[in-house]
Write a protein that holds these residues in place. Structure first.
Motif, PDB file in Angstrom:
ATOM      1  N   GLN A  58       0.830  -1.207   0.000  1.00  0.00           N
ATOM      2  CA  GLN A  58       0.000   0.000   0.000  1.00  0.00           C
ATOM      3  C   GLN A  58       0.863   1.254   0.000  1.00  0.00           C
ATOM      4  OE1 GLN A  58      -3.256   0.188  -0.298  1.00  0.00           O
ATOM      5  NE2 GLN A  58      -3.539  -2.024  -0.318  1.00  0.00           N
ATOM      6  N   LEU A  65       2.505   6.476  -6.866  1.00  0.00           N
ATOM      7  CA  LEU A  65       1.509   7.327  -7.500  1.00  0.00           C
ATOM      8  C   LEU A  65       1.851   8.800  -7.337  1.00  0.00           C
ATOM      9  CD1 LEU A  65      -1.625   5.366  -6.346  1.00  0.00           C
ATOM     10  CD2 LEU A  65      -0.781   5.555  -8.664  1.00  0.00           C
TER      11      LEU A  65
ATOM     12  N   ALA B 225      -6.422   7.640  -6.457  1.00  0.00           N
ATOM     13  CA  ALA B 225      -5.998   6.293  -6.101  1.00  0.00           C
ATOM     14  C   ALA B 225      -5.337   6.294  -4.726  1.00  0.00           C
ATOM     15  CB  ALA B 225      -5.037   5.756  -7.154  1.00  0.00           C
ATOM     16  N   ALA B 226      -4.567   7.331  -4.479  1.00  0.00           N
ATOM     17  CA  ALA B 226      -3.937   7.433  -3.166  1.00  0.00           C
ATOM     18  C   ALA B 226      -4.990   7.516  -2.074  1.00  0.00           C
ATOM     19  CB  ALA B 226      -3.034   8.656  -3.116  1.00  0.00           C
ATOM     20  N   ASN B 229      -6.183   4.136  -1.502  1.00  0.00           N
ATOM     21  CA  ASN B 229      -5.230   3.380  -0.701  1.00  0.00           C
ATOM     22  C   ASN B 229      -5.382   3.683   0.779  1.00  0.00           C
ATOM     23  OD1 ASN B 229      -3.094   1.627  -1.969  1.00  0.00           O
ATOM     24  ND2 ASN B 229      -3.267   3.283  -3.437  1.00  0.00           N
ATOM     25  N   HIS B 232      -8.315   1.845   2.093  1.00  0.00           N
ATOM     26  CA  HIS B 232      -7.999   0.424   2.187  1.00  0.00           C
ATOM     27  C   HIS B 232      -7.074   0.168   3.377  1.00  0.00           C
ATOM     28  CE1 HIS B 232      -6.974  -3.393  -0.289  1.00  0.00           C
ATOM     29  NE2 HIS B 232      -7.599  -3.655   0.829  1.00  0.00           N
ATOM     30  N   ILE B 236      -7.433  -2.338   6.628  1.00  0.00           N
ATOM     31  CA  ILE B 236      -6.432  -3.351   7.002  1.00  0.00           C
ATOM     32  C   ILE B 236      -6.022  -3.166   8.464  1.00  0.00           C
ATOM     33  CG2 ILE B 236      -4.039  -4.055   6.640  1.00  0.00           C
ATOM     34  CD1 ILE B 236      -4.493  -3.496   3.674  1.00  0.00           C
ATOM     35  N   TYR B 237      -5.724  -1.926   8.835  1.00  0.00           N
ATOM     36  CA  TYR B 237      -5.285  -1.689  10.207  1.00  0.00           C
ATOM     37  C   TYR B 237      -6.378  -2.047  11.205  1.00  0.00           C
ATOM     38  CZ  TYR B 237      -1.243   0.741   8.384  1.00  0.00           C
ATOM     39  OH  TYR B 237      -0.091   1.041   7.731  1.00  0.00           O
ATOM     40  N   ARG B 240      -6.730  -5.764  11.448  1.00  0.00           N
ATOM     41  CA  ARG B 240      -5.656  -6.375  12.234  1.00  0.00           C
ATOM     42  C   ARG B 240      -5.892  -6.146  13.721  1.00  0.00           C
ATOM     43  NH1 ARG B 240       0.139  -4.028  11.440  1.00  0.00           N
ATOM     44  NH2 ARG B 240      -0.043  -4.962   9.406  1.00  0.00           N
ATOM     45  N   ARG B 243      -8.588  -8.449  14.883  1.00  0.00           N
ATOM     46  CA  ARG B 243      -8.187  -9.848  14.820  1.00  0.00           C
ATOM     47  C   ARG B 243      -7.181 -10.169  15.926  1.00  0.00           C
ATOM     48  NH1 ARG B 243      -7.039  -9.600   9.731  1.00  0.00           N
ATOM     49  NH2 ARG B 243      -4.796  -9.724   9.793  1.00  0.00           N
ATOM     50  N   ARG B 258      -0.246   4.246  13.915  1.00  0.00           N
ATOM     51  CA  ARG B 258      -0.455   4.171  12.471  1.00  0.00           C
ATOM     52  C   ARG B 258      -1.932   4.333  12.139  1.00  0.00           C
ATOM     53  NH1 ARG B 258       2.830  -1.059  10.660  1.00  0.00           N
ATOM     54  NH2 ARG B 258       2.812  -0.151   8.602  1.00  0.00           N
ATOM     55  N   MET B 265      -4.838  11.187   7.716  1.00  0.00           N
ATOM     56  CA  MET B 265      -4.688  11.316   6.261  1.00  0.00           C
ATOM     57  C   MET B 265      -6.043  11.281   5.574  1.00  0.00           C
ATOM     58  SD  MET B 265      -1.261   9.296   5.141  1.00  0.00           S
ATOM     59  CE  MET B 265      -1.496   7.798   6.072  1.00  0.00           C
ATOM     60  N   ARG B 268      -7.586  14.574   6.065  1.00  0.00           N
ATOM     61  CA  ARG B 268      -6.900  15.624   5.312  1.00  0.00           C
ATOM     62  C   ARG B 268      -7.131  15.497   3.805  1.00  0.00           C
ATOM     63  NH1 ARG B 268      -0.920  14.631   5.247  1.00  0.00           N
ATOM     64  NH2 ARG B 268      -1.600  13.419   3.476  1.00  0.00           N
ATOM     65  N   ASP B 269      -7.034  14.272   3.298  1.00  0.00           N
ATOM     66  CA  ASP B 269      -6.984  14.096   1.847  1.00  0.00           C
ATOM     67  C   ASP B 269      -8.336  13.874   1.191  1.00  0.00           C
ATOM     68  OD1 ASP B 269      -4.332  14.389   2.059  1.00  0.00           O
ATOM     69  OD2 ASP B 269      -3.812  12.291   1.744  1.00  0.00           O
TER      70      ASP B 269
END
Lengths: 190, 287
Positions: A58, A65, B225-226, B229, B232, B236-237, B240, B243, B258, B265, B268-269
């Motif tokens: 990732q 990118l 796309a960023a 990401n 996504h 994932i975090y 985890r 889990r 993280r 992010m 912000r994004d």
């Protein structure tokens, strides 16, 4: 370095990179899809951990990118992406210094690959590979597993072909000793 | 040529990377040295075994296998959270746009059932960004837009998705609200474990690719796309986290940091990228 079939030939790949750089979202999607399996495989073998590998992929994609508009040669995309991935993986031990490297669990228990991995010798080879220091492991992964040439490895690792030759020789010798040790232990245990 | 020099060159010899003269010297040494020949035999065997290691299964790219198994609880929770977050973002951005483009007041965009259920159950915390945003104003558009039916089959990974089919679809006029739905769908694709490529294709199915003028530089699909990401990564975090420990508090500090960074992010994004994306579309529609 062979371009995967899903990426088309070198020319198609170069035109994909060019189109992605020019803002074509579909080309960008196709480009990421066709390279993702390779960098995930490399990251997985380098980290020995699927979650860590997913994180690396990732992050590598995001960095790629963001920097894509600055890429001068479209043909350099693949080694460039691999370089980012490898650097991220090699920086992991410093960031996760307290976490011990686990033995590999490289397969989904439901897949046929898992049955193959049950082969004792293969398991030991995987273990020996994972027990190598990452700076040595990366050479074996790029050369022996992913079949990159010395020149391509030099590109990915940011060094000369001669340096690759010397470092690969050391890595292989260390791997031979580790694998031999593991195989001997196994025989004695049996 | 002594054994020490020969052993140093065995690796390059194995790869056929030695100069012809050195290659011949080494060959001659091997003919008379059992020890070096044995080392070469071992190196060759290991090289061969490494080459034949099983391919690492790419679980993230095995939708059929992944969907055959019941989805873990955390995934449905995070999918719901991501969906809520994206809907809020999308409606917020869409509302901002609609103030400039349309005049007729209309009902808000139809909210899909999944986020509603999840939000009511309080299944997963929404990222702080979603709560910090401006309240969603009613979307102004001449019709209520329903979320398109999701395909029942996973995206085909065939040549049809490859470069040969990368020609942009014919340009079509897409209402802003439908663009919002497309962005939402793309986000959902990511939240459900799809790749960035899948998400972009989902987006492009409804909305033609944006080709901004170079001098503009305000929007790049790379940024989109960023953004995908980041969504996504959050999934994932969070997956985890659940889990491994069951609760965020028990997560190692590094992972908690993280996760928090990921949230920052996202906050912000995402609004920026979505706003830029829809602004670019608005310009296209105006033309």
């Amino acid at each position: 370095m062979n371009v995967p079939e899903s990426c088309g030939d070198q020319t198609t790949q170069a035109s994909l990179v060019q189109a992605a750089r020019d803002g074509d979202a579909q080309a960008l999607g196709a480009l990421l899809d066709c390279h993702r399996p390779l960098i995930l495989a490399v990251a997985w073998r380098l980290t020995g951990d699927r979650d860590a590998a997913e994180d690396v992929v990732q992050e590598a994609l995001v960095r790629t990118l963001r920097a894509l508009p600055g890429l001068r040669e479209a043909a350099a995309f693949r080694p460039w992406l691999l370089r980012i991935t490898v650097r991220l993986c090699l920086s992991l031990p410093r960031r996760m210094a307290t976490q011990a490297a686990p033995l590999p669990e490289l397969t989904d228990p439901d897949t046929p690959e898992s049955l193959l991995l049950q082969s004792e010798r293969t398991r030991l080879i995987e273990a020996a590979l994972l027990r190598l220091p990452p700076r040595h492991r990366v050479l074996l992964i790029l050369r022996d597993v992913e079949d990159l040439s010395y020149a391509e490895m030099a590109d990915v690792l940011g060094c000369s072909s001669n340096a690759v030759k010397v470092r690969l020789s050391r890595a292989r010798e260390l791997f031979r000793q580790r694998a031999r040790g593991l195989l001997c232990e196994e025989v004695e245990d049996a | 040529m002594n054994c020490r020099h020969v052993r140093r060159d065995l690796s390059a010899y194995l790869d056929g990377e030695l100069e012809p003269r050195r290659h011949a010297d080494l060959r001659a040494h091997l003919d008379g040295c059992a020890g070096c020949s044995e080392v070469l035999r071992e190196l060759r065997a290991l090289h061969s075994e490494l080459r034949s290691l099983p391919t690492v299964p790419l679980l993230a790219h095995a939708p059929a296998a992944a969907r055959a198994r019941p989805a873990p609880v955390w995934r449905s929770m995070t999918v719901a959270a991501a969906a809520v977050e994206l809907v809020v973002l999308a409606v917020w951005v869409g509302a901002g746009l609609s103030r400039h483009t349309t005049t007729a007041p209309m009902p808000a965009i139809a909210t899909p059932p999944v986020p509603q259920v999840a939000a009511a159950a309080g299944a997963a915390p929404s990222p702080p960004g979603a709560r910090a945003m401006r309240p969603a104003a009613p979307l102004r558009h001449p019709r209520v837009v329903r979320r398109p039916e999701r395909p029942t089959t996973p995206p085909q990974r065939s040549a049809a998705n490859g470069p040969a089919d990368s020609t942009p679809p014919p340009h079509k006029t897409v209402p802003p609200a439908q663009q919002v739905v497309a962005v939402y769908e793309a986000g959902l694709t990511l939240a459900e474990g799809g790749s960035v490529g899948d998400a972009l294709r989902t987006l492009c199915r409804e909305v033609p690719p944006v080709r901004p003028p170079v001098e503009d530089g305000a929007f790049a699909p790379q940024a989109l796309a960023a953004m995908g990401n980041l969504s996504h990564a959050r999934v994932i975090y969070e997956g985890r986290l659940t889990r491994l420990t069951g609760t965020a508090d028990e997560l190692p500090i590094a992972d908690r940091a993280r996760l928090a960074a990921c949230d920052k992010m996202l906050v912000r994004d995402q609004p920026t990228v979505l706003a830029m994306y829809l602004a670019a579309k608005e310009r296209e529609l105006d033309e």
